[in-house]
Design a protein around this motif. Structure first.
Motif, PDB file in Angstrom:
ATOM      1  N   ALA A 146       5.480  14.425   1.659  1.00 56.53           N
ATOM      2  CA  ALA A 146       5.262  13.541   0.513  1.00 56.53           C
ATOM      3  C   ALA A 146       6.383  13.630  -0.523  1.00 56.53           C
ATOM      4  N   LYS A 147       7.212  14.655  -0.453  1.00 55.49           N
ATOM      5  CA  LYS A 147       8.252  14.828  -1.471  1.00 55.49           C
ATOM      6  C   LYS A 147       9.295  13.727  -1.379  1.00 55.49           C
ATOM      7  N   ARG A 148       9.590  13.117  -2.517  1.00 59.94           N
ATOM      8  CA  ARG A 148      10.535  12.006  -2.599  1.00 59.94           C
ATOM      9  C   ARG A 148      11.452  12.203  -3.810  1.00 59.94           C
ATOM     10  N   MET A 184      21.096   4.898 -18.606  1.00 62.08           N
ATOM     11  CA  MET A 184      20.643   6.277 -18.478  1.00 62.08           C
ATOM     12  C   MET A 184      19.703   6.349 -17.275  1.00 62.08           C
ATOM     13  N   VAL A 185      19.845   7.416 -16.495  1.00 61.14           N
ATOM     14  CA  VAL A 185      18.993   7.586 -15.313  1.00 61.14           C
ATOM     15  C   VAL A 185      18.407   8.989 -15.324  1.00 61.14           C
ATOM     16  N   TRP A 186      17.090   9.062 -15.155  1.00 62.20           N
ATOM     17  CA  TRP A 186      16.407  10.330 -14.970  1.00 62.20           C
ATOM     18  C   TRP A 186      16.087  10.425 -13.486  1.00 62.20           C
ATOM     19  N   SER A 187      16.631  11.422 -12.806  1.00 63.84           N
ATOM     20  CA  SER A 187      16.374  11.625 -11.373  1.00 63.84           C
ATOM     21  C   SER A 187      15.464  12.833 -11.217  1.00 63.84           C
ATOM     22  N   PHE A 188      14.353  12.629 -10.546  1.00 62.33           N
ATOM     23  CA  PHE A 188      13.375  13.689 -10.298  1.00 62.33           C
ATOM     24  C   PHE A 188      13.402  14.000  -8.810  1.00 62.33           C
ATOM     25  N   TYR A 189      13.681  15.261  -8.464  1.00 60.52           N
ATOM     26  CA  TYR A 189      13.819  15.674  -7.072  1.00 60.52           C
ATOM     27  C   TYR A 189      12.534  16.307  -6.561  1.00 60.52           C
ATOM     28  N   ASP A 190      12.260  16.091  -5.282  1.00 56.49           N
ATOM     29  CA  ASP A 190      11.050  16.615  -4.631  1.00 56.49           C
ATOM     30  C   ASP A 190       9.798  16.232  -5.415  1.00 56.49           C
ATOM     31  N   ALA A 191       9.742  14.986  -5.827  1.00 57.95           N
ATOM     32  CA  ALA A 191       8.608  14.482  -6.608  1.00 57.95           C
ATOM     33  C   ALA A 191       7.448  14.123  -5.680  1.00 57.95           C
ATOM     34  N   PHE A 192       6.228  14.383  -6.165  1.00 56.72           N
ATOM     35  CA  PHE A 192       5.036  14.002  -5.401  1.00 56.72           C
ATOM     36  C   PHE A 192       3.889  13.753  -6.382  1.00 56.72           C
ATOM     37  N   PRO A 193       3.005  12.807  -6.048  1.00 52.01           N
ATOM     38  CA  PRO A 193       1.908  12.466  -6.966  1.00 52.01           C
ATOM     39  C   PRO A 193       0.833  13.553  -6.977  1.00 52.01           C
ATOM     40  N   ILE A 205       3.051  12.522 -11.736  1.00 49.43           N
ATOM     41  CA  ILE A 205       3.937  13.030 -10.701  1.00 49.43           C
ATOM     42  C   ILE A 205       4.536  14.374 -11.104  1.00 49.43           C
ATOM     43  N   ALA A 206       4.450  15.339 -10.192  1.00 45.72           N
ATOM     44  CA  ALA A 206       5.103  16.635 -10.367  1.00 45.72           C
ATOM     45  C   ALA A 206       6.440  16.574  -9.636  1.00 45.72           C
ATOM     46  N   TYR A 207       7.341  17.469  -9.969  1.00 43.86           N
ATOM     47  CA  TYR A 207       8.674  17.460  -9.359  1.00 43.86           C
ATOM     48  C   TYR A 207       9.248  18.867  -9.421  1.00 43.86           C
ATOM     49  N   MET A 249       0.805  -1.221   0.000  1.00 49.37           N
ATOM     50  CA  MET A 249       0.000   0.000   0.000  1.00 49.37           C
ATOM     51  C   MET A 249       0.842   1.277   0.000  1.00 49.37           C
ATOM     52  N   ALA A 250       2.160   1.170  -0.040  1.00 47.52           N
ATOM     53  CA  ALA A 250       3.037   2.337   0.121  1.00 47.52           C
ATOM     54  C   ALA A 250       2.787   3.409  -0.948  1.00 47.52           C
ATOM     55  N   LEU A 251       2.548   3.020  -2.176  1.00 47.54           N
ATOM     56  CA  LEU A 251       2.330   3.996  -3.242  1.00 47.54           C
ATOM     57  C   LEU A 251       1.022   4.755  -3.017  1.00 47.54           C
ATOM     58  N   LEU A 252      -0.018   4.040  -2.638  1.00 44.61           N
ATOM     59  CA  LEU A 252      -1.303   4.684  -2.363  1.00 44.61           C
ATOM     60  C   LEU A 252      -1.212   5.571  -1.125  1.00 44.61           C
ATOM     61  N   GLU A 253      -0.480   5.151  -0.116  1.00 41.67           N
ATOM     62  CA  GLU A 253      -0.286   5.969   1.082  1.00 41.67           C
ATOM     63  C   GLU A 253       0.486   7.254   0.753  1.00 41.67           C
ATOM     64  N   TRP A 254       1.425   7.164  -0.195  1.00 45.18           N
ATOM     65  CA  TRP A 254       2.161   8.341  -0.659  1.00 45.18           C
ATOM     66  C   TRP A 254       1.189   9.357  -1.258  1.00 45.18           C
ATOM     67  N   TYR A 255       0.277   8.866  -2.079  1.00 48.97           N
ATOM     68  CA  TYR A 255      -0.713   9.750  -2.689  1.00 48.97           C
ATOM     69  C   TYR A 255      -1.641  10.343  -1.625  1.00 48.97           C
ATOM     70  N   PHE A 256      -2.013   9.555  -0.620  1.00 42.80           N
ATOM     71  CA  PHE A 256      -2.875  10.054   0.444  1.00 42.80           C
ATOM     72  C   PHE A 256      -2.218  11.175   1.238  1.00 42.80           C
ATOM     73  N   LEU A 257      -0.883  11.163   1.367  1.00 40.75           N
ATOM     74  CA  LEU A 257      -0.190  12.273   2.026  1.00 40.75           C
ATOM     75  C   LEU A 257      -0.501  13.593   1.327  1.00 40.75           C
ATOM     76  N   VAL A 258      -0.480  13.564  -0.007  1.00 38.48           N
ATOM     77  CA  VAL A 258      -0.766  14.771  -0.785  1.00 38.48           C
ATOM     78  C   VAL A 258      -2.236  15.162  -0.637  1.00 38.48           C
ATOM     79  N   LEU A 259      -3.125  14.178  -0.683  1.00 39.52           N
ATOM     80  CA  LEU A 259      -4.563  14.464  -0.530  1.00 39.52           C
ATOM     81  C   LEU A 259      -4.866  15.114   0.811  1.00 39.52           C
ATOM     82  N   GLN A 260      -4.117  14.755   1.835  1.00 36.74           N
ATOM     83  CA  GLN A 260      -4.318  15.309   3.166  1.00 36.74           C
ATOM     84  C   GLN A 260      -3.624  16.659   3.346  1.00 36.74           C
TER      85      GLN A 260
END
Length: 161
Positions: free
Chosen positions: A100-102, A117-126, A148-150, A83-94
């Motif tokens: 929530a930034k990851r 190749m690696v794309w790194s997104f900083y302070d990302a949140f759903p 996801i925004a970043y 459930m970790a991904l859904l809980e991450w989204y719930f942080l933003v909803l609340q």
């Protein structure tokens, strides 16, 4: 085969070994494990411009760069047993965006599973969650799409990975 043809064939073969399939990738999100996606859409980066018309110059208009608009990242057809991904989204909803930034890394992999190749997104949140079509024969927790925004992006390739 002539020497010239052999050289061309060797160079062409070497270039082919540098081409990587776009279907081998992994997604790593801080504090979220065991999630897989079948699609990853890179963001659209857009430079906004102002136009400036120069007096007496009728053949073109000057375009002056103003600011950069960063698009969002989309991960589609996800599957997880946690459930970790859904809980991450719930942080933003609340309204708890700060917690929530990851950091999110998306790695393009070669045939041996090494990152090329690696794309790194900083302070990302759903910012958007699209639920799946529920089916009786499915297993796990399905996510049809997550957007996801970043606040920063870095791309690394080759020996810098």
């Amino acid at each position: 085969m002539s020497a010239r043809e052999a050289r061309y064939a060797t160079n062409y073969t070497d270039k082919l070994s540098e081409i990587h399939n776009d279907f081998r990738f992994s997604v790593v999100i801080d504090q979220i494990n065991y999630v897989m996606f079948t699609e990853f859409q890179l963001p659209t980066l857009n430079v906004q411009t102002d136009t400036w018309r120069e007096g007496g110059q009728n053949t073109y208009v000057h375009r002056m760069p103003k600011n950069v608009e960063l698009g969002t990242v989309r991960l589609k057809h996800g599957l997880t047993t946690e459930m970790a991904l859904l809980e991450w989204y719930f942080l933003v909803l609340q309204g708890n965006v700060k917690d929530a930034k990851r950091q999110m890394d998306v790695k393009l992999l070669d045939q041996l599973g090494r990152a090329v190749m690696v794309w790194s997104f900083y302070d990302a949140f759903p910012i958007k969650w699209t639920g799946p079509l529920l089916k009786t024969d499915a297993t796990g927790i399905a996510i049809d799409e997550i957007e996801i925004a970043y606040h920063g992006i870095e791309v690394t390739t080759g020996t810098r990975i």
